[in-house]
Design an enzyme around this catalytic site. Sequence first.
Site, PDB file in Angstrom:
ATOM      1  N   GLY A  12       0.821  -1.211   0.000  1.00  0.00           N
ATOM      2  CA  GLY A  12       0.000   0.000   0.000  1.00  0.00           C
ATOM      3  C   GLY A  12       0.849   1.252   0.000  1.00  0.00           C
ATOM      4  N   SER A  14       1.329   3.517  -2.417  1.00  0.00           N
ATOM      5  CA  SER A  14       1.074   4.520  -3.456  1.00  0.00           C
ATOM      6  C   SER A  14       0.532   5.839  -2.932  1.00  0.00           C
ATOM      7  CB  SER A  14       0.104   3.952  -4.495  1.00  0.00           C
ATOM      8  OG  SER A  14      -1.069   3.490  -3.870  1.00  0.00           O
ATOM      9  N   ARG A  15      -0.099   5.798  -1.751  1.00  0.00           N
ATOM     10  CA  ARG A  15      -0.698   7.029  -1.201  1.00  0.00           C
ATOM     11  C   ARG A  15      -0.430   7.122   0.294  1.00  0.00           C
ATOM     12  NH1 ARG A  15      -5.979   6.765  -0.942  1.00  0.00           N
ATOM     13  NH2 ARG A  15      -6.301   4.633  -1.647  1.00  0.00           N
ATOM     14  N   ASP A  58      -3.139  -7.288  -4.758  1.00  0.00           N
ATOM     15  CA  ASP A  58      -4.129  -7.210  -3.682  1.00  0.00           C
ATOM     16  C   ASP A  58      -3.563  -7.862  -2.420  1.00  0.00           C
ATOM     17  OD1 ASP A  58      -6.285  -7.325  -2.000  1.00  0.00           O
ATOM     18  OD2 ASP A  58      -7.610  -8.374  -3.393  1.00  0.00           O
ATOM     19  N   SER A 137      -2.511   0.602  14.848  1.00  0.00           N
ATOM     20  CA  SER A 137      -3.219   1.868  15.049  1.00  0.00           C
ATOM     21  C   SER A 137      -3.488   2.047  16.537  1.00  0.00           C
ATOM     22  CB  SER A 137      -4.553   1.840  14.299  1.00  0.00           C
ATOM     23  OG  SER A 137      -5.370   2.908  14.722  1.00  0.00           O
ATOM     24  N   TYR A 150     -12.084  -2.981  12.157  1.00  0.00           N
ATOM     25  CA  TYR A 150     -10.768  -2.342  11.983  1.00  0.00           C
ATOM     26  C   TYR A 150      -9.929  -2.472  13.258  1.00  0.00           C
ATOM     27  CZ  TYR A 150      -7.466   1.472  10.897  1.00  0.00           C
ATOM     28  OH  TYR A 150      -6.334   2.228  10.670  1.00  0.00           O
ATOM     29  N   ALA A 152     -10.181  -4.740  15.571  1.00  0.00           N
ATOM     30  CA  ALA A 152      -9.778  -6.147  15.724  1.00  0.00           C
ATOM     31  C   ALA A 152      -8.596  -6.459  14.813  1.00  0.00           C
ATOM     32  CB  ALA A 152     -10.952  -7.066  15.407  1.00  0.00           C
ATOM     33  N   LYS A 154      -6.331  -4.376  13.776  1.00  0.00           N
ATOM     34  CA  LYS A 154      -5.128  -3.669  14.235  1.00  0.00           C
ATOM     35  C   LYS A 154      -4.614  -4.231  15.562  1.00  0.00           C
ATOM     36  CE  LYS A 154      -4.686  -1.006  10.709  1.00  0.00           C
ATOM     37  NZ  LYS A 154      -3.507  -1.145   9.834  1.00  0.00           N
ATOM     38  N   ILE A 183      -3.765  10.709  11.432  1.00  0.00           N
ATOM     39  CA  ILE A 183      -2.807  11.216  10.438  1.00  0.00           C
ATOM     40  C   ILE A 183      -3.563  11.750   9.218  1.00  0.00           C
ATOM     41  CG2 ILE A 183      -0.741  10.635   9.076  1.00  0.00           C
ATOM     42  CD1 ILE A 183      -0.362  10.222  12.147  1.00  0.00           C
TER      43      ILE A 183
HETATM   44  P1  NDP Z   1      -4.710   5.463   2.625  1.00  0.00           P
HETATM   45  O1  NDP Z   1      -6.135   5.030   2.506  1.00  0.00           O
HETATM   46  O2  NDP Z   1      -4.385   6.892   2.462  1.00  0.00           O
HETATM   47  O3  NDP Z   1      -3.791   4.601   1.611  1.00  0.00           O
HETATM   48  C1  NDP Z   1      -3.969   3.224   1.570  1.00  0.00           C
HETATM   49  C2  NDP Z   1      -2.938   2.592   0.669  1.00  0.00           C
HETATM   50  O4  NDP Z   1      -3.146   1.165   0.706  1.00  0.00           O
HETATM   51  C3  NDP Z   1      -3.050   2.999  -0.778  1.00  0.00           C
HETATM   52  O5  NDP Z   1      -1.765   2.978  -1.343  1.00  0.00           O
HETATM   53  C4  NDP Z   1      -3.919   1.884  -1.380  1.00  0.00           C
HETATM   54  O6  NDP Z   1      -3.722   1.660  -2.779  1.00  0.00           O
HETATM   55  C5  NDP Z   1      -3.407   0.682  -0.622  1.00  0.00           C
HETATM   56  N1  NDP Z   1      -4.366  -0.407  -0.552  1.00  0.00           N
HETATM   57  C6  NDP Z   1      -5.658  -0.360  -0.136  1.00  0.00           C
HETATM   58  N2  NDP Z   1      -6.207  -1.580  -0.225  1.00  0.00           N
HETATM   59  C7  NDP Z   1      -5.254  -2.417  -0.712  1.00  0.00           C
HETATM   60  C8  NDP Z   1      -5.204  -3.800  -1.028  1.00  0.00           C
HETATM   61  N3  NDP Z   1      -6.273  -4.589  -0.870  1.00  0.00           N
HETATM   62  N4  NDP Z   1      -4.051  -4.314  -1.519  1.00  0.00           N
HETATM   63  C9  NDP Z   1      -2.951  -3.531  -1.697  1.00  0.00           C
HETATM   64  N5  NDP Z   1      -2.926  -2.214  -1.399  1.00  0.00           N
HETATM   65  C10 NDP Z   1      -4.070  -1.666  -0.927  1.00  0.00           C
HETATM   66  O7  NDP Z   1      -4.232   4.921   4.070  1.00  0.00           O
HETATM   67  P2  NDP Z   1      -3.307   5.646   5.174  1.00  0.00           P
HETATM   68  O8  NDP Z   1      -2.073   6.120   4.549  1.00  0.00           O
HETATM   69  O9  NDP Z   1      -4.149   6.576   5.945  1.00  0.00           O
HETATM   70  O10 NDP Z   1      -2.996   4.411   6.168  1.00  0.00           O
HETATM   71  C11 NDP Z   1      -1.844   3.594   6.014  1.00  0.00           C
HETATM   72  C12 NDP Z   1      -1.814   2.595   7.152  1.00  0.00           C
HETATM   73  O11 NDP Z   1      -1.766   3.279   8.405  1.00  0.00           O
HETATM   74  C13 NDP Z   1      -3.042   1.684   7.211  1.00  0.00           C
HETATM   75  O12 NDP Z   1      -2.683   0.399   7.654  1.00  0.00           O
HETATM   76  C14 NDP Z   1      -3.910   2.353   8.254  1.00  0.00           C
HETATM   77  O13 NDP Z   1      -4.811   1.450   8.850  1.00  0.00           O
HETATM   78  C15 NDP Z   1      -2.849   2.844   9.222  1.00  0.00           C
HETATM   79  N6  NDP Z   1      -3.295   3.945  10.055  1.00  0.00           N
HETATM   80  C16 NDP Z   1      -3.670   5.150   9.507  1.00  0.00           C
HETATM   81  C17 NDP Z   1      -4.108   6.174  10.320  1.00  0.00           C
HETATM   82  C18 NDP Z   1      -4.508   7.501   9.793  1.00  0.00           C
HETATM   83  O14 NDP Z   1      -4.923   8.354  10.615  1.00  0.00           O
HETATM   84  N7  NDP Z   1      -4.422   7.770   8.501  1.00  0.00           N
HETATM   85  C19 NDP Z   1      -4.188   5.988  11.776  1.00  0.00           C
HETATM   86  C20 NDP Z   1      -3.763   4.710  12.254  1.00  0.00           C
HETATM   87  C21 NDP Z   1      -3.343   3.734  11.408  1.00  0.00           C
HETATM   88  P3  NDP Z   1      -4.738   2.278  -3.889  1.00  0.00           P
HETATM   89  O15 NDP Z   1      -4.334   3.707  -4.030  1.00  0.00           O
HETATM   90  O16 NDP Z   1      -4.499   1.495  -5.128  1.00  0.00           O
HETATM   91  O17 NDP Z   1      -6.114   2.112  -3.329  1.00  0.00           O
END
Ligand code: NDP
Length: 242
Positions: A12, A14-15, A58, A137, A150, A152, A154, A183
């Site tokens: 994950g 990319s973003r 995936d 998290s 979610y 569970a 984490k 974040i």
């Molecule tokens: P985003 O939703 O901003 O980005 C999610 C990333 O995961 C994207 O690159 C997306 O790719 C990829 N992704 C989603 N589903 C899949 C999949 N099935 N297979 C492969 N890649 C996938 O998430 P965040 O940056 O906010 O979060 C990153 C991590 O940090 C996560 O585990 C989240 O639970 C954790 N977290 C985030 C918090 C926050 O406040 N943001 C707080 C606590 C924990 P695509 O662009 O192709 O969809």
Amino acid sequence: MTLAGKTAVVTGGSRGIGRAVVAELRALGANVVFSYAGNADAAEETADATGAVAVKADAADPAGAQALVDAAVDAFGSVDILVNNTGITRDGLLMTMKEDAFDAVIATNLKGAFLTMKAVCRPMMKARWGRIVNLSSVVGLRGNAGQANYSASKAGIIGLTKSAAKELATRDVTVNAVAPGFIDTDMTAALPEKAREELLKSIPMARLGQPEDVAHLVAFLCSEEAGYITGQVVCVDGGMAV
Ligand code: NDP
């Protein structure tokens, strides 16, 4: 601190937080292969900006996890670092939560991490060096109304991390979890304004964190310097979990 000569896999990437992790590991000299789910434009943008390699895979698919690790080994000859960053939410109250919302979140967030960890175990143990960092998290530590699935997933990440840390410790493979708070990413941008205001009240530092705040810690845990740290859960949350 340098990661020159090391190869990292970031799921994950990319973003959001994943993209910041990819950028930081690249800046420290690592080769990086990252996965994404479907947003090819974001993946291409990250790959272009950082020089990392994007692979569509995936997280919930066992073949995808293996293909991602194979892509890193084929391109760079090894896999030294794994960052399990992929995470999705399908929020709702327990009483009305559909089974598929529970299953999808567990499959992507928790089983996905298990699958990539399983895929890197053998090469890391053989090399007698490795770093695994799993994104948990604050919600995995404290729970959150409307996020039973979610939370569970984490909390499960923490158990997975600690067990793997014990199994891999003698091979100098460390396994740690990072628990972000609130974040500023697409995931939290989707929250209604009222929920954001309430969440902000629970943060002693009274502001959101940035993806880079998390990436700095992840990069450190991937470094040589963090070699005696394993099985830990470290919060990056402006004091939220205190
Ligand atoms: P985003 O939703 O901003 O980005 C999610 C990333 O995961 C994207 O690159 C997306 O790719 C990829 N992704 C989603 N589903 C899949 C999949 N099935 N297979 C492969 N890649 C996938 O998430 P965040 O940056 O906010 O979060 C990153 C991590 O940090 C996560 O585990 C989240 O639970 C954790 N977290 C985030 C918090 C926050 O406040 N943001 C707080 C606590 C924990 P695509 O662009 O192709 O969809």
